[in-house]
Design a protein around this motif. Sequence first.
Motif, PDB file in Angstrom:
ATOM      1  N   ARG A  56       9.017  25.852 111.993  1.00  0.00           N
ATOM      2  CA  ARG A  56       8.962  25.285 110.649  1.00  0.00           C
ATOM      3  C   ARG A  56       9.884  26.021 109.683  1.00  0.00           C
ATOM      4  O   ARG A  56       9.900  25.694 108.488  1.00  0.00           O
ATOM      5  CB  ARG A  56       7.531  25.321 110.123  1.00  0.00           C
ATOM      6  CG  ARG A  56       6.569  24.460 110.931  1.00  0.00           C
ATOM      7  CD  ARG A  56       5.188  24.475 110.314  1.00  0.00           C
ATOM      8  NE  ARG A  56       4.263  23.631 111.087  1.00  0.00           N
ATOM      9  CZ  ARG A  56       2.976  23.452 110.767  1.00  0.00           C
ATOM     10  NH1 ARG A  56       2.464  24.062 109.695  1.00  0.00           N
ATOM     11  NH2 ARG A  56       2.212  22.684 111.516  1.00  0.00           N
ATOM     12  N   ASN A  57      10.606  26.994 110.182  1.00  0.00           N
ATOM     13  CA  ASN A  57      11.515  27.735 109.306  1.00  0.00           C
ATOM     14  C   ASN A  57      12.679  26.839 108.891  1.00  0.00           C
ATOM     15  O   ASN A  57      13.223  26.077 109.701  1.00  0.00           O
ATOM     16  CB  ASN A  57      12.047  28.977 110.018  1.00  0.00           C
ATOM     17  CG  ASN A  57      10.937  29.946 110.367  1.00  0.00           C
ATOM     18  OD1 ASN A  57       9.914  29.995 109.678  1.00  0.00           O
ATOM     19  ND2 ASN A  57      11.120  30.711 111.433  1.00  0.00           N
ATOM     20  N   ILE A  58      13.054  26.949 107.653  1.00  0.00           N
ATOM     21  CA  ILE A  58      14.160  26.164 107.107  1.00  0.00           C
ATOM     22  C   ILE A  58      15.104  27.117 106.388  1.00  0.00           C
ATOM     23  O   ILE A  58      14.663  27.984 105.615  1.00  0.00           O
ATOM     24  CB  ILE A  58      13.662  25.075 106.140  1.00  0.00           C
ATOM     25  CG1 ILE A  58      12.781  24.068 106.896  1.00  0.00           C
ATOM     26  CG2 ILE A  58      14.831  24.348 105.485  1.00  0.00           C
ATOM     27  CD1 ILE A  58      12.184  23.000 106.004  1.00  0.00           C
ATOM     28  N   SER A  59      16.381  26.959 106.655  1.00  0.00           N
ATOM     29  CA  SER A  59      17.379  27.811 106.022  1.00  0.00           C
ATOM     30  C   SER A  59      17.461  27.506 104.533  1.00  0.00           C
ATOM     31  O   SER A  59      17.291  26.362 104.092  1.00  0.00           O
ATOM     32  CB  SER A  59      18.748  27.598 106.681  1.00  0.00           C
ATOM     33  OG  SER A  59      19.741  28.332 106.007  1.00  0.00           O
TER      34      SER A  59
ATOM     35  N   PRO B 178      21.674  21.506 102.393  1.00  0.00           N
ATOM     36  CA  PRO B 178      21.768  20.659 103.589  1.00  0.00           C
ATOM     37  C   PRO B 178      23.217  20.304 103.916  1.00  0.00           C
ATOM     38  O   PRO B 178      24.067  20.168 103.036  1.00  0.00           O
ATOM     39  CB  PRO B 178      20.948  19.423 103.209  1.00  0.00           C
ATOM     40  CG  PRO B 178      20.058  19.875 102.106  1.00  0.00           C
ATOM     41  CD  PRO B 178      20.817  20.920 101.351  1.00  0.00           C
TER      42      PRO B 178
ATOM     43  N   ARG C  94      13.083  14.550 108.564  1.00  0.00           N
ATOM     44  CA  ARG C  94      13.925  15.705 108.245  1.00  0.00           C
ATOM     45  C   ARG C  94      14.621  16.159 109.525  1.00  0.00           C
ATOM     46  O   ARG C  94      13.976  16.373 110.553  1.00  0.00           O
ATOM     47  CB  ARG C  94      13.083  16.843 107.661  1.00  0.00           C
ATOM     48  CG  ARG C  94      12.320  16.444 106.403  1.00  0.00           C
ATOM     49  CD  ARG C  94      11.412  17.558 105.937  1.00  0.00           C
ATOM     50  NE  ARG C  94      12.173  18.708 105.466  1.00  0.00           N
ATOM     51  CZ  ARG C  94      11.591  19.816 104.996  1.00  0.00           C
ATOM     52  NH1 ARG C  94      10.268  19.914 104.958  1.00  0.00           N
ATOM     53  NH2 ARG C  94      12.324  20.809 104.568  1.00  0.00           N
TER      54      ARG C  94
ATOM     55  N   LYS D 248      17.347  18.968 111.248  1.00  0.00           N
ATOM     56  CA  LYS D 248      17.907  20.303 111.049  1.00  0.00           C
ATOM     57  C   LYS D 248      18.496  20.803 112.361  1.00  0.00           C
ATOM     58  O   LYS D 248      18.191  20.287 113.449  1.00  0.00           O
ATOM     59  CB  LYS D 248      16.846  21.277 110.539  1.00  0.00           C
ATOM     60  CG  LYS D 248      15.733  21.563 111.536  1.00  0.00           C
ATOM     61  CD  LYS D 248      14.765  22.591 110.983  1.00  0.00           C
ATOM     62  CE  LYS D 248      13.663  22.903 111.996  1.00  0.00           C
ATOM     63  NZ  LYS D 248      12.728  23.937 111.477  1.00  0.00           N
TER      64      LYS D 248
ATOM     65  N   ASN E  24      18.530  26.584 111.718  1.00  0.00           N
ATOM     66  CA  ASN E  24      17.468  25.951 110.904  1.00  0.00           C
ATOM     67  C   ASN E  24      18.004  25.342 109.609  1.00  0.00           C
ATOM     68  O   ASN E  24      17.261  25.173 108.639  1.00  0.00           O
ATOM     69  CB  ASN E  24      16.359  26.959 110.576  1.00  0.00           C
ATOM     70  CG  ASN E  24      15.649  27.453 111.822  1.00  0.00           C
ATOM     71  OD1 ASN E  24      15.393  26.684 112.748  1.00  0.00           O
ATOM     72  ND2 ASN E  24      15.341  28.744 111.853  1.00  0.00           N
ATOM     73  N   ARG E  25      19.275  25.006 109.580  1.00  0.00           N
ATOM     74  CA  ARG E  25      19.846  24.394 108.380  1.00  0.00           C
ATOM     75  C   ARG E  25      19.564  22.895 108.388  1.00  0.00           C
ATOM     76  O   ARG E  25      19.728  22.225 109.407  1.00  0.00           O
ATOM     77  CB  ARG E  25      21.347  24.644 108.320  1.00  0.00           C
ATOM     78  CG  ARG E  25      22.005  24.134 107.045  1.00  0.00           C
ATOM     79  CD  ARG E  25      23.478  24.469 107.028  1.00  0.00           C
ATOM     80  NE  ARG E  25      24.117  24.000 105.806  1.00  0.00           N
ATOM     81  CZ  ARG E  25      25.412  24.151 105.533  1.00  0.00           C
ATOM     82  NH1 ARG E  25      26.199  24.769 106.413  1.00  0.00           N
ATOM     83  NH2 ARG E  25      25.917  23.699 104.395  1.00  0.00           N
ATOM     84  N   LEU E  26      19.139  22.375 107.262  1.00  0.00           N
ATOM     85  CA  LEU E  26      18.851  20.953 107.162  1.00  0.00           C
ATOM     86  C   LEU E  26      20.133  20.136 107.284  1.00  0.00           C
ATOM     87  O   LEU E  26      21.208  20.560 106.841  1.00  0.00           O
ATOM     88  CB  LEU E  26      18.161  20.644 105.833  1.00  0.00           C
ATOM     89  CG  LEU E  26      16.736  21.211 105.659  1.00  0.00           C
ATOM     90  CD1 LEU E  26      16.212  20.890 104.270  1.00  0.00           C
ATOM     91  CD2 LEU E  26      15.802  20.649 106.726  1.00  0.00           C
TER      92      LEU E  26
END
Length: 201
Positions: A20-23, A27, A65, A67, A88-90
């Motif tokens: 669930r980590n997001i940069s 985006p 979403r 990523k 983890n980049r969208l």
Amino acid sequence: MSASTRERTARPRRSRTRSRNISGRPPLAVSTLKPHQYDLRPVCASLICPDCKTWVPITGIQAKRQKLVPHDTGRAGKDAAVRCQGSNRLVTVDIEFEKWQERLEDGSAETTGRRRTTVRRKPKIQPVPAVSQIAAQKQTSSNDEPSDGRPLWLLRKMEWASTESAVRETDTRRAALPDSDAPLGAPLVPLTTLHPKRPAR
């Protein structure tokens, strides 16, 4: 693979991840990339990461979403385990699949049209003759018959006849001895053959 090896080398890239980590980076819009730099097919959705310049799978291509999966910058099991900043980049898929496929096919057709379909053979280059061959050609050309039709032996005979008198006169002068006496102080030339012997020890 042991834990130490997994930490020292790059890990294999998974096609999907449950992280669930997001940069925190903005985006990445797919429209900013060229058609050949991403693949929108659901089976192998991926793109070239702008940071590490390698193909990275896109997780959740059919979800809300999308990523990039966490990935290292090097090859799995070979390069050092350095985490890429693009992990983890969208991803914003702002291009329709049909439009992308059409642009990709048009680009492939244009590239194929620019390529030459005819195969042109390289011109044959005559090899440079060796030194021995050049000398043989010169000798052959010098031994050829003259252009006026006279045989070669006749020309040789005429050349010898024109120089025969001068050659014979030179030989006669060389054979003649001088009329003067021997040089003063010069030792006499022995008329008998000398056989020197080594002194006894």
